[in-house]
Design an enzyme around this catalytic site. Structure first.
Site, mmCIF file in Angstrom:
data_model
loop_
_atom_site.group_PDB
_atom_site.id
_atom_site.type_symbol
_atom_site.label_atom_id
_atom_site.label_comp_id
_atom_site.label_asym_id
_atom_site.label_seq_id
_atom_site.Cartn_x
_atom_site.Cartn_y
_atom_site.Cartn_z
ATOM 1 N N CYS A 121 0.871 -1.113 0.063
ATOM 2 C CA CYS A 121 0.075 -0.024 0.146
ATOM 3 C C CYS A 121 0.810 1.338 -0.099
ATOM 4 O O CYS A 121 1.735 1.286 -0.898
ATOM 5 C CB CYS A 121 -0.896 0.006 1.316
ATOM 6 S SG CYS A 121 -2.116 1.405 1.386
ATOM 7 N N ASP A 170 -8.419 -3.320 -8.013
ATOM 8 C CA ASP A 170 -7.953 -2.413 -7.220
ATOM 9 C C ASP A 170 -8.607 -1.095 -7.705
ATOM 10 O O ASP A 170 -8.402 -0.547 -8.442
ATOM 11 C CB ASP A 170 -6.534 -2.098 -7.156
ATOM 12 C CG ASP A 170 -6.043 -1.500 -6.044
ATOM 13 O OD1 ASP A 170 -6.583 -0.230 -5.512
ATOM 14 O OD2 ASP A 170 -4.987 -1.370 -5.510
ATOM 15 N N HIS A 197 -7.185 -4.441 -3.773
ATOM 16 C CA HIS A 197 -6.177 -3.689 -2.879
ATOM 17 C C HIS A 197 -6.193 -4.379 -1.666
ATOM 18 O O HIS A 197 -7.195 -4.787 -1.068
ATOM 19 C CB HIS A 197 -6.790 -2.295 -2.814
ATOM 20 C CG HIS A 197 -5.519 -1.345 -2.255
ATOM 21 N ND1 HIS A 197 -4.427 -0.805 -2.962
ATOM 22 C CD2 HIS A 197 -5.264 -0.921 -1.118
ATOM 23 C CE1 HIS A 197 -3.637 -0.164 -2.210
ATOM 24 N NE2 HIS A 197 -4.190 -0.387 -0.838
#
Length: 228
Positions: A121, A170, A197
């Site tokens: 991330c 995502d 994600h």
């Protein structure tokens, strides 16, 4: 075996890091860069996983300059807190953030020789920047690096081999920007997964076990190739 240590950055700032030791002599080191949730149980488990694979794993507390002791979960409130902390950390500037990564790399080098970096991330973005800006690395792996496919980041040039994992579903990283990133950096090994994600995190609803397993297998093979 794990412990908390203090790292000292080049500007004198002291930050903690979680360190996981392998059972035998390390075959190299991996710096693990957090998501927006701090050095929480998931990131500690990631570091432990790299230690189990034979690497010294070092996870620096990348929020420490903005707020010490961050250890968040994955509730909606935690997400909002993490977003605010990320904004505060980013406001410090890329050069300052890279000082803390550099401190972790320097420690890992002294302890275990060749060093790779892996980030998730926000940590994926920081790992990409580190591949371009930090000295002493031999390889970098990024997982769904938020912001990594923005023009300012695509314009960077990595100094070391890079493997980048992205989820096709995502919602925060548009697939066309991932493809544009791949076209701009043909030397980067960009891998796509039918996942969302955060697919690597088994504490999130987006966890995808097959994608996580395949990405880990590829990451370990990548580090085995470059940290020798």
């Amino acid at each position: 075996m794990s412990s908390l240590i203090d790292l000292t950055a080049a500007d004198g700032f002291v930050l903690p890091a979680y360190v996981a030791q392998p059972s035998g002599t390390p075959k190299g080191a991996v710096v693990v860069i957090q998501e927006i949730f701090g050095i929480n149980s998931h990131i500690r488990s990631v570091a432990d996983g790299y230690a189990a694979a034979g690497y010294l794993a070092v996870a620096p507390a990348m929020f420490h300059r903005a707020q010490p002791g961050v250890d968040l979960g994955y509730t909606a409130e935690d997400v909002q807190a993490g977003i605010a902390l990320k904004a505060a950390a980013e406001a410090l500037g890329v050069p300052t953030l890279m000082l803390d990564v550099q401190a972790a790399v320097a420690y890992a080098t002294a302890q275990a020789g060749k060093v790779g970096i892996v980030g998730y991330c926000w940590g994926g973005l920081l790992s990409w920047r580190a591949a371009c800006l930090v000295s002493g690395l031999s390889a970098a792996v990024t997982y769904y690096g938020g912001g990594m496919t923005a023009a300012a980041e695509v314009a960077r040039t990595p100094r070391v081999p890079v493997l980048s994992h992205f989820g096709e579903r995502d919602h925060g990283i548009a697939l066309d920007t991932v493809r544009a990133f791949a076209q701009a950096h043909l030397a980067v090994d960009v891998r796509l997964y039918p996942a969302d994600h955060g697919f690597n995190c088994d504490q999130r609803g987006a966890y995808d076990a097959p994608a996580a397993a395949l990405a880990r297998e590829r990451s370990l093979a990548f580090f085995a190739e470059h940290l020798v």
